[in-house]
Design a protein around this motif. Structure first.
Motif, PDB file in Angstrom:
ATOM      1  N   ARG A  11      55.225  -8.409  -4.541  1.00  0.00           N
ATOM      2  CA  ARG A  11      56.329  -9.305  -4.889  1.00  0.00           C
ATOM      3  C   ARG A  11      56.190 -10.686  -4.258  1.00  0.00           C
ATOM      4  O   ARG A  11      56.888 -11.612  -4.653  1.00  0.00           O
ATOM      5  N   ALA A  12      55.278 -10.807  -3.268  1.00  0.00           N
ATOM      6  CA  ALA A  12      55.140 -12.091  -2.578  1.00  0.00           C
ATOM      7  C   ALA A  12      54.487 -13.112  -3.498  1.00  0.00           C
ATOM      8  O   ALA A  12      53.562 -12.782  -4.237  1.00  0.00           O
ATOM      9  N   PRO A  13      54.964 -14.331  -3.473  1.00  0.00           N
ATOM     10  CA  PRO A  13      54.318 -15.373  -4.272  1.00  0.00           C
ATOM     11  C   PRO A  13      52.927 -15.677  -3.717  1.00  0.00           C
ATOM     12  O   PRO A  13      52.722 -15.717  -2.509  1.00  0.00           O
ATOM     13  N   VAL A  14      51.961 -15.838  -4.600  1.00  0.00           N
ATOM     14  CA  VAL A  14      50.581 -16.105  -4.191  1.00  0.00           C
ATOM     15  C   VAL A  14      50.126 -17.385  -4.867  1.00  0.00           C
ATOM     16  O   VAL A  14      50.394 -17.614  -6.040  1.00  0.00           O
ATOM     17  N   ARG A  56      46.697 -15.296   0.637  1.00  0.00           N
ATOM     18  CA  ARG A  56      46.348 -13.917   0.291  1.00  0.00           C
ATOM     19  C   ARG A  56      47.532 -13.043   0.663  1.00  0.00           C
ATOM     20  O   ARG A  56      48.028 -13.099   1.780  1.00  0.00           O
ATOM     21  N   ALA A  57      47.986 -12.255  -0.293  1.00  0.00           N
ATOM     22  CA  ALA A  57      49.199 -11.470  -0.092  1.00  0.00           C
ATOM     23  C   ALA A  57      49.009 -10.434   1.012  1.00  0.00           C
ATOM     24  O   ALA A  57      47.889  -9.999   1.299  1.00  0.00           O
ATOM     25  N   ALA A  71      48.821 -20.930   4.534  1.00  0.00           N
ATOM     26  CA  ALA A  71      48.355 -22.274   4.853  1.00  0.00           C
ATOM     27  C   ALA A  71      49.057 -22.788   6.104  1.00  0.00           C
ATOM     28  O   ALA A  71      50.203 -22.416   6.377  1.00  0.00           O
ATOM     29  N   PRO A  72      48.398 -23.636   6.915  1.00  0.00           N
ATOM     30  CA  PRO A  72      49.086 -24.256   8.040  1.00  0.00           C
ATOM     31  C   PRO A  72      50.324 -25.010   7.562  1.00  0.00           C
ATOM     32  O   PRO A  72      50.334 -25.564   6.452  1.00  0.00           O
ATOM     33  N   THR A  73      51.345 -25.012   8.392  1.00  0.00           N
ATOM     34  CA  THR A  73      52.685 -25.563   8.133  1.00  0.00           C
ATOM     35  C   THR A  73      53.520 -24.624   7.259  1.00  0.00           C
ATOM     36  O   THR A  73      54.691 -24.885   7.032  1.00  0.00           O
ATOM     37  N   LEU A 129      56.368 -18.220   6.183  1.00  0.00           N
ATOM     38  CA  LEU A 129      56.201 -17.151   5.200  1.00  0.00           C
ATOM     39  C   LEU A 129      55.916 -15.814   5.875  1.00  0.00           C
ATOM     40  O   LEU A 129      56.450 -14.776   5.476  1.00  0.00           O
ATOM     41  N   ALA A 130      55.074 -15.845   6.910  1.00  0.00           N
ATOM     42  CA  ALA A 130      54.729 -14.608   7.619  1.00  0.00           C
ATOM     43  C   ALA A 130      55.726 -14.301   8.725  1.00  0.00           C
ATOM     44  O   ALA A 130      56.116 -13.145   8.914  1.00  0.00           O
ATOM     45  N   GLU A 131      56.148 -15.332   9.467  1.00  0.00           N
ATOM     46  CA  GLU A 131      56.979 -15.107  10.642  1.00  0.00           C
ATOM     47  C   GLU A 131      58.438 -14.808  10.295  1.00  0.00           C
ATOM     48  O   GLU A 131      59.139 -14.177  11.086  1.00  0.00           O
ATOM     49  N   SER A 132      58.890 -15.255   9.152  1.00  0.00           N
ATOM     50  CA  SER A 132      60.291 -15.064   8.785  1.00  0.00           C
ATOM     51  C   SER A 132      60.453 -14.243   7.506  1.00  0.00           C
ATOM     52  O   SER A 132      61.041 -13.159   7.508  1.00  0.00           O
TER      53      SER A 132
END
Length: 281
Positions: free
Chosen positions: A199-202, A209-210, A233-235, A239-242
């Motif tokens: 379901r994650a946007p890629v 990479r999902a 991507a940096p910045t 997406l991963a942390e929250s």
């Protein structure tokens, strides 16, 4: 006689103008080569690093040629029409020094750019963060005078090289996050991570990479560790942390989830060097 003198002077100017045109054309040709290199997509990191070095070197030469030609023409013009002044000053080189003092900011940028290129702070295509301007993005252009940064939203920022006091470079160009879930039901945890991955946007400014499962390990007493990975991507670390943590908590039942999902990023090479340099007793 006067005509001969003037003719000689104007011949120098004509040759100077020819030199400027040739320098401009040569610079354009080199920029075309830079564009061709930029369009290539290597499959290996070593090939990518070699491509970035070549692209950066050509870009520096392409931007340096017009400056060199312009300075040479200024020296020729000054020595042609101000011969007495030039002689009184000693030589054309001294004129160049005076021009340098008049354009101190310009020369400072040039020297800073040359040092940045010589010490290989970054290359075209690297993702960097420049201080004190706090600008993050991809190095789109590196010349002796300026560095052009393009952020992920498409904005271009032109930074004079003398204004750069430090640069943080992402060696991979992206952030690889590790995901760890302590659970009593590894199948449910695996399904949750894979469900988030589906379901994650890629693509674009999303997951590069999902999220995916890379390991399942039993720790004992009905406790399992399920590990996954996700690339962003940096910045775009949120997406991963929250986002990822929130979706995992929402997908896993309270009985299956023994602790908050852990998401972190670490460079294995740097950590290995750190381990070799510390002595834990």
């Amino acid at each position: 006689m006067v005509f001969a003198i003037l003719s000689g002077r104007y011949d120098r100017l004509v040759w100077g103008a020819v030199a400027v045109v040739v320098a401009f054309l040569l610079s354009r040709v080199l920029r075309r080569f830079v564009g061709l290199l930029e369009s290539r997509h290597p499959d290996e990191e070593r090939e990518l690093a070699r491509l970035q070095r070549g692209e950066t070197a050509l870009a520096l030469v392409a931007t340096a040629i017009p400056y060199v030609a312009a300075i040479a023409v200024l020296i020729i013009a000054a020595s042609t029409f101000l011969p007495r002044t030039a002689a009184a000053l000693g030589s054309s080189a001294l004129i160049l020094v005076l021009v340098g003092f008049g354009a101190q900011r310009f020369l400072t940028d040039i020297i800073a750019g040359a040092l940045i290129a010589f010490e290989r702070w970054y290359a075209i295509g690297d993702f960097v963060r420049l201080e004190p301007a706090q600008i993050s993005g991809i190095v789109e252009q590196l010349s002796l005078r300026t560095t052009v940064i393009r952020s992920l939203n498409g904005d271009r920022t032109y930074v004079p090289n003398s204004q750069i006091i430090s640069a943080s470079r992402s060696p991979r160009g992206f952030r690889r996050y590790s995901i760890e879930v302590l659970t009593t039901d590894p199948e449910e945890a695996r399904n949750a991570i894979e469900h988030v991955g589906r379901r994650a946007p890629v693509g674009e400014a999303r997951f590069l990479r999902a999220p995916r499962v890379i390991e399942e390990r039993e720790l004992g007493e009905g406790t399992w560790l399920v590990r996954g990975q996700a690339d962003v991507a940096p910045t775009m670390e949120w997406l991963a942390e929250s986002l990822l943590v929130g979706r995992l908590k929402a997908s896993l039942s309270a009985d299956a989830l023994l602790a908050e999902p852990t998401v972190y990023t670490i460079d294995e090479g740097t950590f290995s060097r750190y381990q070799r340099r510390v002595l834990v007793r």
